[in-house]
Design a protein around this motif. Structure first.
Motif, PDB file in Angstrom:
ATOM      1  N   LYS A  14     -10.701   3.979  -0.534  1.00 48.32           N
ATOM      2  CA  LYS A  14      -9.734   4.968  -0.039  1.00 48.32           C
ATOM      3  C   LYS A  14      -8.472   4.269   0.463  1.00 48.32           C
ATOM      4  O   LYS A  14      -7.354   4.711   0.188  1.00 48.32           O
ATOM      5  CB  LYS A  14     -10.346   5.824   1.058  1.00 48.32           C
ATOM      6  CG  LYS A  14      -9.428   6.919   1.570  1.00 48.32           C
ATOM      7  CD  LYS A  14     -10.104   7.748   2.643  1.00 48.32           C
ATOM      8  CE  LYS A  14      -9.284   8.901   3.163  1.00 48.32           C
ATOM      9  NZ  LYS A  14      -7.877   8.727   3.306  1.00 48.32           N
ATOM     10  N   SER A  15      -8.630   3.173   1.179  1.00 50.34           N
ATOM     11  CA  SER A  15      -7.472   2.413   1.658  1.00 50.34           C
ATOM     12  C   SER A  15      -6.634   1.883   0.501  1.00 50.34           C
ATOM     13  O   SER A  15      -5.403   1.912   0.550  1.00 50.34           O
ATOM     14  CB  SER A  15      -7.909   1.238   2.542  1.00 50.34           C
ATOM     15  OG  SER A  15      -8.426   1.695   3.756  1.00 50.34           O
ATOM     16  N   ASP A  18      -4.843   5.056  -0.901  1.00 56.01           N
ATOM     17  CA  ASP A  18      -3.845   5.608   0.030  1.00 56.01           C
ATOM     18  C   ASP A  18      -2.653   4.685   0.230  1.00 56.01           C
ATOM     19  O   ASP A  18      -1.528   5.147   0.422  1.00 56.01           O
ATOM     20  CB  ASP A  18      -4.477   5.901   1.395  1.00 56.01           C
ATOM     21  CG  ASP A  18      -5.469   7.055   1.351  1.00 56.01           C
ATOM     22  OD1 ASP A  18      -5.560   7.744   0.298  1.00 56.01           O
ATOM     23  OD2 ASP A  18      -6.157   7.264   2.373  1.00 56.01           O
ATOM     24  N   ASN A  19      -2.904   3.374   0.194  1.00 53.51           N
ATOM     25  CA  ASN A  19      -1.829   2.407   0.430  1.00 53.51           C
ATOM     26  C   ASN A  19      -1.287   1.784  -0.846  1.00 53.51           C
ATOM     27  O   ASN A  19      -0.472   0.874  -0.792  1.00 53.51           O
ATOM     28  CB  ASN A  19      -2.328   1.307   1.381  1.00 53.51           C
ATOM     29  CG  ASN A  19      -2.672   1.878   2.728  1.00 53.51           C
ATOM     30  OD1 ASN A  19      -1.826   2.411   3.431  1.00 53.51           O
ATOM     31  ND2 ASN A  19      -3.950   1.788   3.099  1.00 53.51           N
TER      32      ASN A  19
END
Length: 115
Positions: A14-15, A18-19
């Motif tokens: 997810k990181s 998202d990033n």
């Protein structure tokens, strides 16, 4: 470049999304890598209380009941897989700065790391 995260794999993915990271993120779910590099530290009780008040459940997020985090660190690694430079972000843990300096001076510019 590669990142090593204490998060469980699903949170790391997810990181990355998202990033919009363009490098791999590997997991250190049990904290063994953080311990081996001297980067893992236990949160003091007042920070545990703050994290809980903010509903930041580190044990669930990292699948580790220890309430520990890793200090940010950067290693420049040569092609022979030995680290040539070790840079730690110690500003928030100044008590460990003396230990880091002594490690660096004992082994030259910075300690060499091998597989």
């Amino acid at each position: 470049m590669v990142a090593i995260s204490p998060q469980i794999a699903v949170n790391s993915r997810k990181s990355v999304r998202d990033n919009m990271l363009r490098f791999p993120v590997r997991n250190d779910a049990n904290g063994e890598i953080g311990v081996a590099f001297g980067l893992r530290f236990a949160l003091p009780n007042y920070l545990i209380d703050l994290y809980k008040a903010l509903k930041n459940d580190l044990p669930a997020f990292n699948a580790d009941p220890s309430w520990t985090l890793r200090m940010p660190a950067h290693y420049l690694v040569g092609q022979d897989v030995s680290a040539t430079i070790e840079l730690l972000a110690l500003s928030f843990r100044s008590a460990n700065l003396a230990g880091f300096r002594s490690r660096c001076t004992e082994a030259g510019p910075c300690r060499r790391l091998t597989r």
